[in-house]
Design a protein around this motif. Structure first.
Motif, mmCIF file in Angstrom:
data_model
loop_
_atom_site.group_PDB
_atom_site.id
_atom_site.type_symbol
_atom_site.label_atom_id
_atom_site.label_comp_id
_atom_site.label_asym_id
_atom_site.label_seq_id
_atom_site.Cartn_x
_atom_site.Cartn_y
_atom_site.Cartn_z
ATOM 1 N N ALA A 89 0.534 -1.439 0.144
ATOM 2 C CA ALA A 89 -0.024 0.267 -0.309
ATOM 3 C C ALA A 89 0.693 1.152 0.022
ATOM 4 O O ALA A 89 1.037 1.604 -0.664
ATOM 5 C CB ALA A 89 -0.744 0.591 1.186
ATOM 6 N N ASP A 90 2.109 0.896 0.684
ATOM 7 C CA ASP A 90 2.732 2.233 0.968
ATOM 8 C C ASP A 90 3.178 2.775 -0.310
ATOM 9 O O ASP A 90 3.779 3.705 -0.277
ATOM 10 C CB ASP A 90 3.663 1.852 1.559
ATOM 11 C CG ASP A 90 3.240 1.910 3.442
ATOM 12 O OD1 ASP A 90 1.863 2.500 3.617
ATOM 13 O OD2 ASP A 90 3.973 1.924 4.184
ATOM 14 N N ILE A 91 3.613 1.656 -1.448
ATOM 15 C CA ILE A 91 4.343 2.565 -3.083
ATOM 16 C C ILE A 91 3.061 2.660 -3.184
ATOM 17 O O ILE A 91 3.642 3.686 -5.155
ATOM 18 C CB ILE A 91 4.668 0.382 -3.088
ATOM 19 C CG1 ILE A 91 5.504 0.326 -2.748
ATOM 20 C CG2 ILE A 91 4.855 0.449 -4.829
ATOM 21 C CD1 ILE A 91 6.270 -1.784 -2.936
ATOM 22 N N VAL A 92 1.791 2.352 -3.304
ATOM 23 C CA VAL A 92 0.967 3.418 -3.644
ATOM 24 C C VAL A 92 0.313 4.467 -4.042
ATOM 25 O O VAL A 92 0.639 5.151 -4.543
ATOM 26 C CB VAL A 92 -0.522 2.361 -3.978
ATOM 27 C CG1 VAL A 92 -1.960 2.553 -4.611
ATOM 28 C CG2 VAL A 92 -0.129 0.704 -4.852
ATOM 29 N N SER A 93 0.569 4.648 -2.381
ATOM 30 C CA SER A 93 -0.220 6.178 -1.861
ATOM 31 C C SER A 93 -0.008 5.901 -0.165
ATOM 32 O O SER A 93 -0.708 5.066 0.347
ATOM 33 C CB SER A 93 -1.754 6.066 -2.344
ATOM 34 O OG SER A 93 -2.547 7.155 -1.618
ATOM 35 N N SER A 94 -0.123 7.027 0.060
ATOM 36 C CA SER A 94 0.013 7.744 1.859
ATOM 37 C C SER A 94 -1.832 7.391 1.735
ATOM 38 O O SER A 94 -1.989 7.495 2.696
ATOM 39 C CB SER A 94 0.973 8.426 1.780
ATOM 40 O OG SER A 94 0.741 9.715 1.655
ATOM 41 N N ASN A 95 -2.364 8.218 1.093
ATOM 42 C CA ASN A 95 -3.687 8.155 1.469
ATOM 43 C C ASN A 95 -4.968 6.487 1.640
ATOM 44 O O ASN A 95 -4.386 5.876 0.814
ATOM 45 C CB ASN A 95 -4.790 9.139 0.306
ATOM 46 C CG ASN A 95 -5.743 9.149 0.612
ATOM 47 O OD1 ASN A 95 -6.430 9.106 1.305
ATOM 48 N ND2 ASN A 95 -6.608 9.462 -0.319
ATOM 49 N N GLN A 96 -4.407 6.285 3.337
ATOM 50 C CA GLN A 96 -4.954 4.671 3.207
ATOM 51 C C GLN A 96 -6.606 4.957 4.483
ATOM 52 O O GLN A 96 -5.986 5.705 5.391
ATOM 53 C CB GLN A 96 -3.789 3.934 3.871
ATOM 54 C CG GLN A 96 -2.730 4.199 2.961
ATOM 55 C CD GLN A 96 -1.242 3.789 3.430
ATOM 56 O OE1 GLN A 96 -1.222 2.729 4.361
ATOM 57 N NE2 GLN A 96 -0.080 3.061 2.547
ATOM 58 N N ARG A 97 -6.931 3.739 4.753
ATOM 59 C CA ARG A 97 -7.483 3.816 6.199
ATOM 60 C C ARG A 97 -8.251 2.627 6.237
ATOM 61 O O ARG A 97 -7.494 1.753 5.297
ATOM 62 C CB ARG A 97 -9.107 4.312 5.344
ATOM 63 C CG ARG A 97 -9.391 3.437 4.389
ATOM 64 C CD ARG A 97 -11.326 4.004 4.112
ATOM 65 N NE ARG A 97 -11.810 3.491 5.098
ATOM 66 C CZ ARG A 97 -12.321 2.667 5.132
ATOM 67 N NH1 ARG A 97 -12.799 1.175 4.420
ATOM 68 N NH2 ARG A 97 -13.787 2.321 6.565
ATOM 69 N N ILE A 98 -7.724 2.501 7.446
ATOM 70 C CA ILE A 98 -7.772 1.232 7.922
ATOM 71 C C ILE A 98 -8.776 0.425 8.611
ATOM 72 O O ILE A 98 -10.114 1.174 8.397
ATOM 73 C CB ILE A 98 -7.596 1.132 9.741
ATOM 74 C CG1 ILE A 98 -6.253 1.807 9.806
ATOM 75 C CG2 ILE A 98 -7.678 -0.209 10.381
ATOM 76 C CD1 ILE A 98 -5.065 0.917 9.582
ATOM 77 N N GLY A 99 -9.325 -0.679 7.589
ATOM 78 C CA GLY A 99 -11.563 -1.833 7.051
ATOM 79 C C GLY A 99 -11.093 -2.561 8.417
ATOM 80 O O GLY A 99 -9.747 -2.902 8.937
ATOM 81 N N ALA A 100 -12.514 -3.481 8.350
ATOM 82 C CA ALA A 100 -12.070 -4.438 9.401
ATOM 83 C C ALA A 100 -11.945 -5.616 9.144
ATOM 84 O O ALA A 100 -11.287 -5.599 7.622
ATOM 85 C CB ALA A 100 -13.481 -5.233 9.450
ATOM 86 N N ALA A 101 -11.062 -6.478 9.747
ATOM 87 C CA ALA A 101 -10.420 -7.425 9.574
ATOM 88 C C ALA A 101 -12.027 -8.687 8.452
ATOM 89 O O ALA A 101 -12.330 -8.828 9.183
ATOM 90 C CB ALA A 101 -9.462 -8.306 10.355
#
Length: 303
Positions: free
Chosen positions: A240-252
């Motif tokens: 994910a860090d390679i693609v974008s720093s715009n991230q959110r945590i989702g449910a497992a």
């Protein structure tokens, strides 16, 4: 060789046909729809309910590569009956038909999901404890085919691919995480990291997967199981860090495992050596996308 490929319109099937289209091998392609792949006609056959139609296509075949299956973990919770029907009954019908026609070798494409949530590297001899209906269906198919192998002389080889990626990846709602990340970036949305992205996965590029599979077809031994992976792991967060720093945590996700990691000792003994690292591939893909789409509009064919 005269090869019949089921699931020819799927991700692995498409890449396999792409690889073999200009080889000396003669190909017969089967899927659920009449179409063409790389200029080859695809015969529409439902292996669960129309194995009589599959029967006619098995004549004079040396090898059957059975890649047809109902895939993806999440939908298997609600549609487990369909998964069991297609992945177990359909596979046994295909194998039995191959036996009846004296096909020399039947290569069944299983899944790393049969291992369940065990720490890696996962060996072919490890205990198998799948954690979702999809994994159960693939493991049950393995058992069903081993029992069926007692009849006839057709050799049975089982292949367990790990996370495959590359050209022809699905971009739909149940797409692989790499497709989801790139699509989210292209749409200017946050990347969703299920469970925080701490999971680690063994990713194998389609070109490596096809070469490994053909090494198994040509040199694999009857009754054996072969992992098909890179032998390396990477966390979802790192990708994910390679693609974008715009991230959110989702449910497992229920039934998802913490780690997949292929022990590839057996397939390397057949001369296979993976070449593509997912981190390098994704970095290059994102560089190309950002050059061609500076406003983050659309996805190019580099997927």
């Amino acid at each position: 060789m005269n090869i019949l490929i089921t699931g020819a319109c799927g991700f692995l099937g498409r890449n396999l046909v792409e690889h073999l289209a200009h080889s000396e091998h003669r190909l017969t392609l089967v899927d659920l729809q009449n179409t063409t792949v790389k200029g080859h006609l695809v015969h529409a056959v439902d292996a669960v309910h129309e194995h009589s139609r599959l029967n006619a296509l098995m004549e004079d075949k040396d090898v059957v590569i059975h890649a047809a299956n109902k895939a993806r973990i999440n939908p298997s919770w609600d549609h487990f009956g369909l998964y069991y029907d297609i992945n177990i009954t359909g596979s046994q019908n295909a194998f039995r038909t191959a036996q009846q026609h004296g096909v020399k070798k039947f290569v069944y494409i299983s899944s790393s999901s049969v291992y369940g949530d065990i720490s890696g590297p996962q060996k072919e001899s490890d205990a198998l404890l799948p954690t979702n209906p999809y994994g159960v269906s693939k493991l049950a198919a393995e058992h069903a085919l081993r029992v069926q192998a007692q009849q006839g002389d057709t050799e049975l080889i089982i292949v367990r691919p790990f996370c495959m990626y590359g050209e022809f990846m699905d971009r739909g709602s149940e797409a692989l995480v790499l497709s989801k990340f790139i699509t989210a970036w292209a749409e200017g949305k946050a990347l969703t990291l299920d469970g925080g992205g701490r999971q680690t996965r063994d990713f194998i590029h389609a070109t490596d997967a096809v070469k490994g599979l053909m090494a198994i077809v040509e040199h694999g031994k009857n009754g054996e199981v072969y992992n098909l992976g890179s032998g390396e792991t990477v966390s979802i967060k790192e990708l994910a860090d390679i693609v974008s720093s715009n991230q959110r945590i989702g449910a497992a996700r229920v039934g998802n495992v913490r780690c997949t990691h292929a022990d590839i000792t057996k397939i390397k003994a057949l001369g296979f050596e993976p070449k593509v690292r997912v981190q390098d591939w994704l970095t290059n893909a994102m560089q190309d996308l950002k050059l061609k789409n500076p406003q983050q509009q659309g996805i190019t064919e580099c997927l």
